[in-house]
Design an enzyme around this catalytic site. Structure first.
Site, PDB file in Angstrom:
ATOM      1  N   THR A 124      -2.244  -0.904   9.351  1.00  0.00           N
ATOM      2  CA  THR A 124      -0.841  -0.201   9.453  1.00  0.00           C
ATOM      3  C   THR A 124      -0.787   0.375  11.046  1.00  0.00           C
ATOM      4  O   THR A 124      -1.424   1.083  11.616  1.00  0.00           O
ATOM      5  CB  THR A 124      -0.541   1.138   8.614  1.00  0.00           C
ATOM      6  N   GLN A 159      -5.776  -1.392   3.037  1.00  0.00           N
ATOM      7  CA  GLN A 159      -4.802  -0.972   4.310  1.00  0.00           C
ATOM      8  C   GLN A 159      -5.594   0.183   4.830  1.00  0.00           C
ATOM      9  O   GLN A 159      -5.906   1.038   4.269  1.00  0.00           O
ATOM     10  CB  GLN A 159      -3.830  -0.460   3.619  1.00  0.00           C
ATOM     11  N   TYR A 166      -5.679   2.976   8.024  1.00  0.00           N
ATOM     12  CA  TYR A 166      -5.380   3.918   8.990  1.00  0.00           C
ATOM     13  C   TYR A 166      -6.367   4.323  10.005  1.00  0.00           C
ATOM     14  O   TYR A 166      -7.448   4.381   9.310  1.00  0.00           O
ATOM     15  CB  TYR A 166      -4.701   5.203   8.679  1.00  0.00           C
ATOM     16  N   GLY A 191       6.708  -1.477  -2.938  1.00  0.00           N
ATOM     17  CA  GLY A 191       6.010  -0.402  -2.794  1.00  0.00           C
ATOM     18  C   GLY A 191       6.364   1.168  -3.871  1.00  0.00           C
ATOM     19  O   GLY A 191       5.632   0.877  -4.867  1.00  0.00           O
ATOM     20  N   SER A 204      -4.420   1.768  -0.473  1.00  0.00           N
ATOM     21  CA  SER A 204      -4.170   2.311   0.674  1.00  0.00           C
ATOM     22  C   SER A 204      -5.419   3.248   1.106  1.00  0.00           C
ATOM     23  O   SER A 204      -6.106   3.614   0.104  1.00  0.00           O
ATOM     24  CB  SER A 204      -3.065   3.407   0.273  1.00  0.00           C
ATOM     25  N   ASP A 209       8.067  -6.232   3.329  1.00  0.00           N
ATOM     26  CA  ASP A 209       8.169  -5.185   2.437  1.00  0.00           C
ATOM     27  C   ASP A 209       9.427  -4.173   2.733  1.00  0.00           C
ATOM     28  O   ASP A 209       9.704  -4.436   3.767  1.00  0.00           O
ATOM     29  CB  ASP A 209       6.943  -4.262   2.231  1.00  0.00           C
ATOM     30  N   HIS A 218       7.841   0.560   7.009  1.00  0.00           N
ATOM     31  CA  HIS A 218       7.135   1.914   6.140  1.00  0.00           C
ATOM     32  C   HIS A 218       7.921   2.322   5.170  1.00  0.00           C
ATOM     33  O   HIS A 218       7.947   3.431   4.939  1.00  0.00           O
ATOM     34  CB  HIS A 218       6.462   2.948   7.083  1.00  0.00           C
ATOM     35  N   PRO A 229       0.834  -1.120   0.198  1.00  0.00           N
ATOM     36  CA  PRO A 229      -0.039  -0.008  -0.158  1.00  0.00           C
ATOM     37  C   PRO A 229       0.784   1.287  -0.008  1.00  0.00           C
ATOM     38  O   PRO A 229       1.779   1.412   0.838  1.00  0.00           O
ATOM     39  CB  PRO A 229      -0.756  -0.140   1.093  1.00  0.00           C
ATOM     40  N   THR A 230       0.628   2.115  -0.857  1.00  0.00           N
ATOM     41  CA  THR A 230       1.364   3.243  -0.851  1.00  0.00           C
ATOM     42  C   THR A 230       0.061   4.349  -1.388  1.00  0.00           C
ATOM     43  O   THR A 230      -0.795   3.887  -2.365  1.00  0.00           O
ATOM     44  CB  THR A 230       2.551   3.649  -2.034  1.00  0.00           C
ATOM     45  N   ILE A 235      13.070  -4.353  -1.650  1.00  0.00           N
ATOM     46  CA  ILE A 235      13.000  -5.483  -2.623  1.00  0.00           C
ATOM     47  C   ILE A 235      13.381  -4.759  -4.034  1.00  0.00           C
ATOM     48  O   ILE A 235      12.397  -3.855  -4.546  1.00  0.00           O
ATOM     49  CB  ILE A 235      11.852  -6.228  -2.575  1.00  0.00           C
ATOM     50  N   ARG A 236      14.327  -5.161  -4.791  1.00  0.00           N
ATOM     51  CA  ARG A 236      14.672  -4.704  -5.793  1.00  0.00           C
ATOM     52  C   ARG A 236      14.985  -5.458  -7.206  1.00  0.00           C
ATOM     53  O   ARG A 236      15.142  -5.257  -8.305  1.00  0.00           O
ATOM     54  CB  ARG A 236      15.947  -3.539  -5.676  1.00  0.00           C
ATOM     55  N   LYS A 294       0.425  -4.658   9.610  1.00  0.00           N
ATOM     56  CA  LYS A 294       1.652  -4.303   8.929  1.00  0.00           C
ATOM     57  C   LYS A 294       2.569  -3.229   9.884  1.00  0.00           C
ATOM     58  O   LYS A 294       1.955  -2.399  10.623  1.00  0.00           O
ATOM     59  CB  LYS A 294       1.159  -3.515   7.561  1.00  0.00           C
TER      60      LYS A 294
END
Length: 307
Positions: free
Chosen positions: A156, A128, A130, A297, A106, A274, A243, A77-78, A277-278, A219
């Site tokens: 979150t 996600q 808040y 993300g 998100s 998360d 985050h 989630p972004t 990760i690339r 999360k």
């Protein structure tokens, strides 16, 4: 230029996104040490490769809480996807469905939950959350997500207050006038983050459970102590997350925190990760250390910025 790896998409996004948007997506808290450690930590982990194994048939499918996905990489989630691409989260949801993987939408989406669900019917979507001071707002969001067919609720846990991201402060970051936090319209002034509830505790898991039949994934867990508490409070999944380094600088890289969380839960709940990760080899390292799946993300946002 041929787009070969994620750093190519990152460079494209940095070149073509407005500076205020790039700075928002790229930002870490304070000195950005934790943000950068998320990536650097993978370089310190080495494989012990074994040879002469039959790898002519490979199957990288896995299941998230019983639902099969085609490979163990989901979309984290972004917020504010329209800063990267006009269709915003609708495009993200379509991409996840096309790849048969999970997209976590998100609370701070610039498309409505209804639009996200309609853009990719049948896709695996989690929502996600808040928790806001006005609990009715959060309650309605949870119930909307469940009614729309979202299949998981991701709470979150690491944002009682917003992290200090210096470039956002320098830039006076706000959403452009034509963009809205669509799921919160009318609830309160857009981007007035102080309305997040800093009093949220583990007992609020029980409150969420009273609102929904959806599985709850928490999360932001980074320690064995909190992993134990998560299990004790009946969650179905844990996302080891800091985050993206945007909240608390000086915490551990997520891949470094993963092992103690996995050891603490002893297979009682699914553990995901998360942050940082690339590459496919990063995914493999996370799986080898006990993650069921990883979530990306910022790279998804770079992909949006590039067509």
């Amino acid at each position: 230029m041929a787009m070969v790896c994620l750093s190519d998409f990152e460079a494209y996004a940095k070149k073509y996104l407005p500076k205020i948007a790039w700075d928002f997506f790229a930002a870490g808290a304070d000195d950005c040490n934790t943000r950068d450690e998320n990536i650097l930590a993978y370089k310190r982990i080495h494989f012990r490769p074994r040879m002469l194994r039959d790898v002519s048939m490979m199957d990288i499918r896995t299941k998230l809480l019983g639902t099969e996905i085609s490979f163990p990489v989901g979309i984290a989630p972004t917020g504010f996807h329209q800063l990267a691409w006009p269709d915003g989260e609708k495009s993200t949801a379509r991409a996840a469905r096309a790849m048969n993987t999970c997209y976590i939408a998100s609370t701070y989406s610039t498309c409505m939950l209804e639009e996200i669900a309609a853009a990719a019917p049948g896709g695996l979507h989690w929502f996600q959350l808040y928790i806001h001071r006005n609990r009715v707002v959060s309650q309605h969001l949870v119930q909307r997500a469940e009614a729309l067919g979202f299949q998981g609720l991701v709470l979150t846990a690491d944002l009682p207050y917003t992290g200090k991201r210096r470039d956002d402060i320098r830039n006076g970051f706000r959403l452009p006038p034509h963009m809205k936090l669509k799921n919160l319209e009318g609830a309160f002034e857009v981007c007035k983050r102080s309305l997040l509830d800093p009093s949220v505790t583990w007992n609020d898991i029980y409150w969420l459970r009273s609102l929904t039949h959806l599985p709850i994934i928490i999360k932001g867990i980074l320690t064995k102590e909190d992993a134990e508490l998560a299990v004790r409070h009946g969650v179905q999944g844990i996302i080891v997350s800091n985050h993206g380094g945007r909240q608390l600088d000086g915490g551990p890289a997520t891949i470094d925190a993963l092992v103690e969380v996995v050891e603490a839960v002893q297979g009682r709940v699914e553990v995901y990760l998360d942050g940082g990760i690339r590459k496919g080899s990063d995914v493999l390292k996370a799986l080898a250390l006990g993650a069921k799946c990883v979530f990306i993300g910022r790279p998804a946002l770079w992909g949006l910025a590039y067509k």
